[in-house]
Write a protein that holds these residues in place. Structure first.
Motif, PDB file in Angstrom:
ATOM      1  N   ILE A 152       0.827  -1.201   0.000  1.00  0.00           N
ATOM      2  CA  ILE A 152       0.000   0.000   0.000  1.00  0.00           C
ATOM      3  C   ILE A 152       0.861   1.251   0.000  1.00  0.00           C
ATOM      4  N   LEU A 153       1.929   1.264   0.776  1.00  0.00           N
ATOM      5  CA  LEU A 153       2.738   2.476   0.924  1.00  0.00           C
ATOM      6  C   LEU A 153       3.694   2.718  -0.247  1.00  0.00           C
ATOM      7  N   TYR A 154       4.221   1.667  -0.873  1.00  0.00           N
ATOM      8  CA  TYR A 154       5.166   1.874  -1.969  1.00  0.00           C
ATOM      9  C   TYR A 154       4.558   2.681  -3.123  1.00  0.00           C
ATOM     10  N   PRO A 155       3.351   2.354  -3.604  1.00  0.00           N
ATOM     11  CA  PRO A 155       2.785   3.169  -4.684  1.00  0.00           C
ATOM     12  C   PRO A 155       2.558   4.631  -4.289  1.00  0.00           C
ATOM     13  N   ILE A 156       2.207   4.867  -3.035  1.00  0.00           N
ATOM     14  CA  ILE A 156       2.006   6.248  -2.582  1.00  0.00           C
ATOM     15  C   ILE A 156       3.323   7.006  -2.628  1.00  0.00           C
ATOM     16  N   PHE A 157       4.395   6.403  -2.095  1.00  0.00           N
ATOM     17  CA  PHE A 157       5.704   7.046  -2.139  1.00  0.00           C
ATOM     18  C   PHE A 157       6.200   7.220  -3.566  1.00  0.00           C
ATOM     19  N   ASN A 158       5.877   6.269  -4.435  1.00  0.00           N
ATOM     20  CA  ASN A 158       6.294   6.370  -5.839  1.00  0.00           C
ATOM     21  C   ASN A 158       5.609   7.553  -6.519  1.00  0.00           C
ATOM     22  N   VAL A 159       4.329   7.747  -6.292  1.00  0.00           N
ATOM     23  CA  VAL A 159       3.606   8.867  -6.902  1.00  0.00           C
ATOM     24  C   VAL A 159       4.146  10.196  -6.377  1.00  0.00           C
ATOM     25  N   ILE A 160       4.424  10.269  -5.078  1.00  0.00           N
ATOM     26  CA  ILE A 160       5.002  11.490  -4.513  1.00  0.00           C
ATOM     27  C   ILE A 160       6.367  11.758  -5.130  1.00  0.00           C
ATOM     28  N   SER A 161       7.172  10.727  -5.282  1.00  0.00           N
ATOM     29  CA  SER A 161       8.487  10.870  -5.886  1.00  0.00           C
ATOM     30  C   SER A 161       8.378  11.325  -7.341  1.00  0.00           C
ATOM     31  N   LEU A 162       7.436  10.765  -8.082  1.00  0.00           N
ATOM     32  CA  LEU A 162       7.235  11.179  -9.471  1.00  0.00           C
ATOM     33  C   LEU A 162       6.793  12.632  -9.551  1.00  0.00           C
ATOM     34  N   SER A 163       5.932  13.049  -8.644  1.00  0.00           N
ATOM     35  CA  SER A 163       5.428  14.419  -8.708  1.00  0.00           C
ATOM     36  C   SER A 163       6.488  15.447  -8.333  1.00  0.00           C
ATOM     37  N   LEU A 164       7.495  15.054  -7.599  1.00  0.00           N
ATOM     38  CA  LEU A 164       8.550  15.978  -7.182  1.00  0.00           C
ATOM     39  C   LEU A 164       9.790  15.902  -8.064  1.00  0.00           C
ATOM     40  N   SER A 165       9.765  15.069  -9.100  1.00  0.00           N
ATOM     41  CA  SER A 165      10.921  14.888  -9.978  1.00  0.00           C
ATOM     42  C   SER A 165      10.781  15.707 -11.256  1.00  0.00           C
ATOM     43  N   TYR A 202      11.085  16.388 -15.415  1.00  0.00           N
ATOM     44  CA  TYR A 202      10.480  15.659 -16.531  1.00  0.00           C
ATOM     45  C   TYR A 202      11.416  14.607 -17.115  1.00  0.00           C
ATOM     46  N   GLY A 203      12.687  14.919 -17.244  1.00  0.00           N
ATOM     47  CA  GLY A 203      13.645  14.004 -17.873  1.00  0.00           C
ATOM     48  C   GLY A 203      13.723  12.651 -17.196  1.00  0.00           C
ATOM     49  N   PRO A 204      14.030  12.597 -15.902  1.00  0.00           N
ATOM     50  CA  PRO A 204      14.098  11.286 -15.242  1.00  0.00           C
ATOM     51  C   PRO A 204      12.766  10.526 -15.246  1.00  0.00           C
ATOM     52  N   VAL A 205      11.664  11.251 -15.194  1.00  0.00           N
ATOM     53  CA  VAL A 205      10.357  10.584 -15.224  1.00  0.00           C
ATOM     54  C   VAL A 205      10.127   9.961 -16.594  1.00  0.00           C
ATOM     55  N   ALA A 206      10.441  10.697 -17.653  1.00  0.00           N
ATOM     56  CA  ALA A 206      10.239  10.191 -19.011  1.00  0.00           C
ATOM     57  C   ALA A 206      11.141   8.995 -19.301  1.00  0.00           C
ATOM     58  N   ARG A 207      12.338   8.974 -18.728  1.00  0.00           N
ATOM     59  CA  ARG A 207      13.267   7.859 -18.936  1.00  0.00           C
ATOM     60  C   ARG A 207      12.998   6.689 -17.996  1.00  0.00           C
ATOM     61  N   LYS A 226      14.420  12.597  -8.434  1.00  0.00           N
ATOM     62  CA  LYS A 226      15.639  13.070  -9.099  1.00  0.00           C
ATOM     63  C   LYS A 226      15.306  14.396  -9.763  1.00  0.00           C
ATOM     64  N   ASP A 227      16.255  15.294  -9.809  1.00  0.00           N
ATOM     65  CA  ASP A 227      16.043  16.652 -10.349  1.00  0.00           C
ATOM     66  C   ASP A 227      14.835  17.298  -9.679  1.00  0.00           C
ATOM     67  N   PHE A 228      14.895  17.432  -8.363  1.00  0.00           N
ATOM     68  CA  PHE A 228      13.782  17.937  -7.555  1.00  0.00           C
ATOM     69  C   PHE A 228      13.232  19.244  -8.124  1.00  0.00           C
TER      70      PHE A 228
END
Length: 86
Positions: free
Chosen positions: A29-42, A44-49, A57-59
């Motif tokens: 349950i917690l891993y997907p929540i942390f993943n979405v938060i991490s994606l939203s704070l990263s 565009y480049g690292p997310v697209a790759r 990454k690249d906060f």
């Protein structure tokens, strides 16, 4: 004075099984929540790759700035607060 009760083998196995199931549920349950938060704070480049795993990454806060520029979001939050508090 503390009373010490001896647990049977079945109780110990049941306790260990329950703890394993609960730990698995918490992580699943917690891993997907942390993943979405991490994606939203990263950025565009690292997310697209697909480089984001658990930490950003690249906060950047640019996506949040864009969202809050939209008047509809602020209206929705105002309505939510009004309904919740009334």
């Amino acid at each position: 004075m503390a009373v010490v009760t001896k647990r049977s083998t079945g109780e110990i196995v049941f306790f260990i099984f329950n703890m394993g199931v609960l730990i698995f549920l918490c992580v699943s349950i917690l891993y997907p929540i942390f993943n979405v938060i991490s994606l939203s704070l990263s950025g565009y480049g690292p997310v697209a790759r697909g480089e984001i795993t658990f930490y950003p990454k690249d906060f950047t806060l640019d996506p949040f700035r864009e969202v809050f520029k939209t008047p509809f979001v602020l209206t929705a939050y105002r309505n939510t607060l009004f309904i919740t508090l009334s």
